[in-house]
Design a protein around this motif. Structure first.
Motif, mmCIF file in Angstrom:
data_model
loop_
_atom_site.group_PDB
_atom_site.id
_atom_site.type_symbol
_atom_site.label_atom_id
_atom_site.label_comp_id
_atom_site.label_asym_id
_atom_site.label_seq_id
_atom_site.Cartn_x
_atom_site.Cartn_y
_atom_site.Cartn_z
ATOM 1 N N ARG A 129 -55.391 50.118 15.390
ATOM 2 C CA ARG A 129 -56.118 51.315 14.946
ATOM 3 C C ARG A 129 -55.827 52.494 15.872
ATOM 4 N NH1 ARG A 129 -61.029 47.740 13.771
ATOM 5 N NH2 ARG A 129 -61.571 48.257 15.887
ATOM 6 N N GLY A 130 -56.012 53.705 15.327
ATOM 7 C CA GLY A 130 -55.783 54.916 16.112
ATOM 8 C C GLY A 130 -54.499 55.631 15.748
ATOM 9 N N VAL A 131 -53.742 55.091 14.796
ATOM 10 C CA VAL A 131 -52.520 55.743 14.334
ATOM 11 C C VAL A 131 -52.917 56.753 13.261
ATOM 12 C CG1 VAL A 131 -50.336 55.364 13.121
ATOM 13 C CG2 VAL A 131 -51.113 53.708 14.837
ATOM 14 N N PRO A 132 -52.516 58.013 13.410
ATOM 15 C CA PRO A 132 -52.904 59.020 12.418
ATOM 16 C C PRO A 132 -52.069 58.943 11.137
ATOM 17 C CG PRO A 132 -51.567 60.042 14.114
ATOM 18 C CD PRO A 132 -51.773 58.604 14.531
ATOM 19 N N SER A 133 -52.633 59.465 10.065
ATOM 20 C CA SER A 133 -51.900 59.602 8.811
ATOM 21 C C SER A 133 -50.798 60.646 8.990
ATOM 22 C CB SER A 133 -52.839 60.058 7.692
ATOM 23 O OG SER A 133 -53.827 59.091 7.433
ATOM 24 N N VAL A 134 -49.779 60.571 8.146
ATOM 25 C CA VAL A 134 -48.712 61.573 8.084
ATOM 26 C C VAL A 134 -48.487 61.888 6.609
ATOM 27 C CG1 VAL A 134 -47.563 60.819 10.225
ATOM 28 C CG2 VAL A 134 -46.863 59.836 8.026
ATOM 29 N N PRO A 135 -47.807 62.983 6.301
ATOM 30 C CA PRO A 135 -47.517 63.245 4.895
ATOM 31 C C PRO A 135 -46.814 62.042 4.260
ATOM 32 C CG PRO A 135 -47.013 65.175 6.206
ATOM 33 C CD PRO A 135 -47.319 64.058 7.172
ATOM 34 N N GLY A 136 -47.349 61.573 3.162
ATOM 35 C CA GLY A 136 -46.775 60.437 2.455
ATOM 36 C C GLY A 136 -47.425 59.106 2.758
ATOM 37 N N VAL A 137 -48.162 59.005 3.864
ATOM 38 C CA VAL A 137 -48.810 57.735 4.223
ATOM 39 C C VAL A 137 -50.218 58.021 4.742
ATOM 40 C CG1 VAL A 137 -48.732 55.635 5.631
ATOM 41 C CG2 VAL A 137 -46.589 56.706 4.879
ATOM 42 N N ARG A 138 -51.200 57.485 4.020
ATOM 43 C CA ARG A 138 -52.601 57.593 4.461
ATOM 44 C C ARG A 138 -52.961 56.326 5.225
ATOM 45 N NH1 ARG A 138 -55.469 57.492 -0.273
ATOM 46 N NH2 ARG A 138 -56.516 55.509 0.051
ATOM 47 N N ILE A 139 -53.537 56.501 6.389
ATOM 48 C CA ILE A 139 -53.989 55.370 7.196
ATOM 49 C C ILE A 139 -55.450 55.093 6.856
ATOM 50 C CG2 ILE A 139 -54.433 54.502 9.534
ATOM 51 C CD1 ILE A 139 -51.428 54.878 8.921
ATOM 52 N N GLU A 140 -55.748 53.819 6.605
ATOM 53 C CA GLU A 140 -57.144 53.386 6.438
ATOM 54 C C GLU A 140 -57.389 52.337 7.510
ATOM 55 O OE1 GLU A 140 -59.424 53.123 3.259
ATOM 56 O OE2 GLU A 140 -58.499 54.865 2.297
ATOM 57 N N GLU A 141 -58.402 52.565 8.336
ATOM 58 C CA GLU A 141 -58.742 51.623 9.395
ATOM 59 C C GLU A 141 -59.847 50.698 8.910
ATOM 60 O OE1 GLU A 141 -59.616 53.950 12.868
ATOM 61 O OE2 GLU A 141 -57.491 54.347 13.216
ATOM 62 N N ALA A 142 -59.568 49.417 8.927
ATOM 63 C CA ALA A 142 -60.569 48.432 8.522
ATOM 64 C C ALA A 142 -61.537 48.223 9.672
ATOM 65 C CB ALA A 142 -59.893 47.120 8.150
ATOM 66 N N SER A 143 -62.826 48.371 9.393
ATOM 67 C CA SER A 143 -63.819 48.154 10.436
ATOM 68 C C SER A 143 -64.057 46.669 10.658
ATOM 69 C CB SER A 143 -65.131 48.856 10.090
ATOM 70 O OG SER A 143 -65.606 48.385 8.851
ATOM 71 N N GLY A 144 -63.779 45.869 9.651
ATOM 72 C CA GLY A 144 -63.905 44.414 9.745
ATOM 73 C C GLY A 144 -62.587 43.786 9.365
ATOM 74 N N SER A 145 -62.620 42.955 8.343
ATOM 75 C CA SER A 145 -61.419 42.262 7.881
ATOM 76 C C SER A 145 -60.482 43.220 7.153
ATOM 77 C CB SER A 145 -61.824 41.130 6.926
ATOM 78 O OG SER A 145 -60.726 40.700 6.161
ATOM 79 N N GLY A 146 -59.235 43.273 7.605
ATOM 80 C CA GLY A 146 -58.231 44.073 6.913
ATOM 81 C C GLY A 146 -57.997 43.565 5.498
ATOM 82 N N ASP A 147 -58.008 42.248 5.332
ATOM 83 C CA ASP A 147 -57.805 41.672 4.000
ATOM 84 C C ASP A 147 -58.913 42.096 3.044
ATOM 85 O OD1 ASP A 147 -55.629 40.446 5.161
ATOM 86 O OD2 ASP A 147 -56.339 38.400 4.846
ATOM 87 N N ASP A 148 -60.152 42.068 3.495
ATOM 88 C CA ASP A 148 -61.268 42.492 2.641
ATOM 89 C C ASP A 148 -61.117 43.962 2.250
ATOM 90 O OD1 ASP A 148 -62.332 39.947 2.869
ATOM 91 O OD2 ASP A 148 -63.925 40.533 4.254
ATOM 92 N N HIS A 149 -60.679 44.775 3.185
ATOM 93 C CA HIS A 149 -60.485 46.205 2.917
ATOM 94 C C HIS A 149 -59.394 46.401 1.857
ATOM 95 C CE1 HIS A 149 -61.135 50.405 4.140
ATOM 96 N NE2 HIS A 149 -59.843 50.562 3.872
ATOM 97 N N ILE A 150 -58.314 45.657 1.980
ATOM 98 C CA ILE A 150 -57.209 45.747 1.019
ATOM 99 C C ILE A 150 -57.674 45.336 -0.375
ATOM 100 C CG2 ILE A 150 -54.995 44.689 0.384
ATOM 101 C CD1 ILE A 150 -54.435 44.659 3.497
ATOM 102 N N VAL A 151 -58.444 44.275 -0.466
ATOM 103 C CA VAL A 151 -58.967 43.830 -1.769
ATOM 104 C C VAL A 151 -59.855 44.911 -2.373
ATOM 105 C CG1 VAL A 151 -60.402 42.119 -2.947
ATOM 106 C CG2 VAL A 151 -58.726 41.381 -1.241
ATOM 107 N N ARG A 152 -60.694 45.535 -1.561
ATOM 108 C CA ARG A 152 -61.554 46.610 -2.074
ATOM 109 C C ARG A 152 -60.727 47.782 -2.603
ATOM 110 N NH1 ARG A 152 -64.810 44.994 2.260
ATOM 111 N NH2 ARG A 152 -63.997 46.589 3.653
#
Length: 149
Positions: free
Chosen positions: A71-94
């Protein structure tokens, strides 16, 4: 499920990238600097936003899901960063479940995550899709069913 051909009036396909899984698929020392490895992946993904990836034509909306020390990597044009507060897999499913009105493709090699996102109607591809020869080459990756090109 075949991906539809490009249509200028369509909503861009949503490419959701399992950052931890994709970074971990290449033994390049990522474990010494997880945030740096995530930044390199983000920069590589940006090259796919306009033209797409093998089997998924552009333009793409790319979301890179990061967790833990990456975590802590910023978004750039073309790629939005989403930081999972818990499970990354759960965030992806959502994310996949919330976008049922468009083409959704998840980049991961995690079998359980593949099962979960395909249950939402998304398709999956493996990490080679974004770690193949590179943006614009049109080869060396996988199609939207996860098969090699």
């Amino acid at each position: 499920m075949p991906t539809p051909p490009p249509d200028p009036g369509r909503t861009p396909a949503l490419l959701i990238v399992d950052g931890a899984n994709v970074v971990g698929s290449i033994p390049d020392g990522w474990w010494r600097d997880r945030r740096g490895a995530a930044g390199r992946l983000r920069d590589r993904l940006a090259g796919y936003a306009a033209g797409g990836v093998p089997g998924v034509p552009g333009p793409l909306e790319i979301v890179l899901v990061l967790e833990g020390a990456a975590r802590g990597v910023p978004s750039v044009p073309g790629v939005r960063i989403e930081e999972a507060s818990g499970s990354g897999d759960d965030h992806i499913v959502r994310l996949a479940a919330a976008a049922v009105d468009r083409v959704r493709v998840v980049v991961t090699a995690d079998r359980e995550l593949r099962r979960r996102v395909t249950a939402t109607g998304a398709t999956t591809v493996g990490p080679r899709t974004v770690y193949g020869p590179g943006p614009g080459t049109g080869s060396g990756g996988q199609d939207a069913s996860g098969h090699g090109c």
